[in-house]
Design an enzyme around this catalytic site. Structure first.
Site, mmCIF file in Angstrom:
data_model
loop_
_atom_site.group_PDB
_atom_site.id
_atom_site.type_symbol
_atom_site.label_atom_id
_atom_site.label_comp_id
_atom_site.label_asym_id
_atom_site.label_seq_id
_atom_site.Cartn_x
_atom_site.Cartn_y
_atom_site.Cartn_z
ATOM 1 N N THR A 94 -26.004 28.977 2.702
ATOM 2 C CA THR A 94 -24.903 29.618 1.703
ATOM 3 C C THR A 94 -24.523 30.773 2.411
ATOM 4 O OG1 THR A 94 -26.608 30.869 0.538
ATOM 5 C CG2 THR A 94 -25.508 28.716 -0.505
ATOM 6 N N LYS A 96 -24.408 30.730 6.180
ATOM 7 C CA LYS A 96 -24.261 30.257 7.507
ATOM 8 C C LYS A 96 -22.970 30.236 7.924
ATOM 9 C CE LYS A 96 -25.511 26.067 10.410
ATOM 10 N NZ LYS A 96 -25.789 24.791 10.347
ATOM 11 N N VAL A 127 -31.191 26.339 10.313
ATOM 12 C CA VAL A 127 -29.693 27.187 10.271
ATOM 13 C C VAL A 127 -29.789 28.526 11.150
ATOM 14 C CG1 VAL A 127 -28.656 28.951 8.376
ATOM 15 C CG2 VAL A 127 -29.773 26.526 7.701
ATOM 16 N N THR A 150 -39.402 27.012 13.044
ATOM 17 C CA THR A 150 -40.650 26.995 12.220
ATOM 18 C C THR A 150 -40.672 25.884 11.179
ATOM 19 O OG1 THR A 150 -39.583 28.803 11.056
ATOM 20 C CG2 THR A 150 -41.140 29.520 12.775
ATOM 21 N N LYS A 163 -26.353 21.787 20.192
ATOM 22 C CA LYS A 163 -25.044 22.201 19.356
ATOM 23 C C LYS A 163 -25.482 23.149 18.515
ATOM 24 C CE LYS A 163 -24.342 18.175 17.182
ATOM 25 N NZ LYS A 163 -23.649 17.038 16.414
ATOM 26 N N PHE A 190 -46.655 26.278 12.411
ATOM 27 C CA PHE A 190 -46.020 26.921 11.554
ATOM 28 C C PHE A 190 -45.663 25.690 10.231
ATOM 29 C CE2 PHE A 190 -44.412 29.065 15.355
ATOM 30 C CZ PHE A 190 -44.459 30.458 14.934
ATOM 31 N N ALA A 192 -47.808 24.503 8.571
ATOM 32 C CA ALA A 192 -49.030 24.812 7.508
ATOM 33 C C ALA A 192 -48.440 25.739 6.348
ATOM 34 C CB ALA A 192 -50.113 25.335 8.377
#
Length: 398
Positions: A94, A96, A127, A150, A163, A190, A192
């Site tokens: 929302t 981005k 994102v 992550t 991209k 990450f 976890a």
């Protein structure tokens, strides 16, 4: 991002004109690395800087990541004597947009980022990878950057390609560039702290690779998908560890194998566009209800039915695909699958693919073909069957 530029200039005296031809070879690396911010790790400090480099770094960190790992990230740079500035950002589909990108640019200016010697470091999900990558490609017309994804989507999809982009005018990634990071470090630790929904979200992109090119990966997800979710890819059991390592490497290799020879999308028949024909429109209209991978899975379920109705899949293969989607906690239906939305989505995709559908459909499990003749009536019939199969799959799981 590194490379050597070659230039040729040809003068045409008769036309009083010059033609310039230039090429730049691009090289970038994707590397698995456990404990990226361990004090003995120097990967982030050695990559991406021209010449002697610098002891300064500008770092962009997702706010959710900062809440969990922020103190460790700061300790890492302090331990290595790096003068650093960390920009913490709340990101999502929302937001981005160019406003978010502009905040990164303003912070880079305030830091006084050197154009070549101080690569930006991006730590977060897909994102943030997209937005910060766009900024890096535009800032002073190109600044090197490094990625530490992550989330599972980041590890196997958004973080490994070239991209970048932001959403604009109600369309997903309408504005973007091709700009790979010099180095992407993939650290499964990450995952976890990732919740189940976001793990499932990433598994949709893994399933995409399995369906279009890797039957063994599909079988792995079929057998061990729930274990991967339960153990969050951390390998708490021997079986879970082997499955996690194999799945992550297979998905990453499969994605890069498809992207590498066609990095700039000079060929628009892209098998990795599977699940990405209708999903961009569905995802944007459903915001914030659907995550990216969830929209992709809804698209894959629809195109699985299209493939079945065309004889590209048998009934057993079709049902196995739906069963795996459901077992992975992914949606196989959404109320936005109306004739109007499907037609609008296909029309926009046709424009994106230069006037042709170039619609990837699975052939069996692990193969793909492209079609250009899907009709509105065929889509409507497939969506009706998809709705029924989605309900059946949920009943079987219950």
């Amino acid at each position: 991002m590194s490379g050597v530029e070659t230039v040729g200039v040809h003068a045409d005296a008769h036309r009083d004109s010059w033609q310039v031809r230039a090429q730049k070879q691009i090289t970038y690396e994707v590397r698995f690395r456990d404990d990226v911010f361990g004090l003995d790790s120097t990967d982030l400090l050695e990559a991406g800087a021209d010449g002697a480099g610098s002891r300064r770094r500008f770092v962009v960190v997702d706010s959710a990541v900062d809440a969990l790992y922020g103190s460790r990230i700061r300790e890492y740079f302090t331990h290595h004597g790096i003068d650093h500035s960390i920009l913490v950002m709340r990101v999502g589909e929302t937001v981005k947009d160019f406003d978010t990108a502009g905040r990164i640019v303003a912070a880079m200016d305030a830091f006084g980022l050197a154009r070549r010697r101080e690569p930006m470091i991006v730590v977060g999900g897909g994102v943030l990878m997209d937005v910060a990558g766009l900024v890096a490609s535009l800032y002073r017309r190109g600044t090197p950057f490094l990625r530490v994804p992550t989330t599972l989507v980041g590890l196997i999809d958004a973080g490994v390609g070239a991209k970048t982009g932001v959403n604009f005018n109600g369309h997903k990634n309408r504005l973007g560039t091709y700009a790979p990071a010099d180095l992407t470090l993939l650290d499964r630790r990450f995952l976890a702290t990732l919740d189940r929904r976001h793990l499932s979200n990433g598994l949709a992109e893994m399933l995409k690779i399995a369906l279009i090119k890797d039957a063994e990966l599909f079988q792995l997800l079929e057998r061990h998908g729930r274990v991967l979710i339960e153990e969050r890819f951390q390998g708490r059991t021997g079986t879970g560890d082997r499955a996690a390592v194999r799945a992550l490497r297979a998905a990453t290799h499969g994605m890069l194998e498809e992207l590498g020879p066609n990095l700039w999308e000079s060929r628009l028949e892209r098998s990795v566009d599977y699940g990405h024909t209708f999903s961009p429109t569905i995802e944007m209209r459903a915001l914030p209800a659907l995550l990216h991978g969830e929209a992709v899975c809804v698209d894959m379920a629809l195109t699985t039915v299209l493939a079945y109705r065309r004889g590209l899949l048998d009934v057993a293969q079709r049902d196995r695909i739906f069963a795996v989607m459901t077992a992975l906690g992914l949606p196989t239906w959404h109320p936005l699958l109306t004739p109007e939305v499907l037609e609008a989505a296909l029309q926009d995709t046709v424009r994106h693919r230069d006037g042709w559908q170039r619609l990837p459909l699975p052939v069996g499990i692990g193969g793909v073909t492209f079609v250009n003749d899907v009709t509105a009536a065929e889509l409507q019939a497939a969506a009706l069957m998809q709705h029924r199969l989605a309900e059946d799959a949920l009943l079987l799981r219950a």
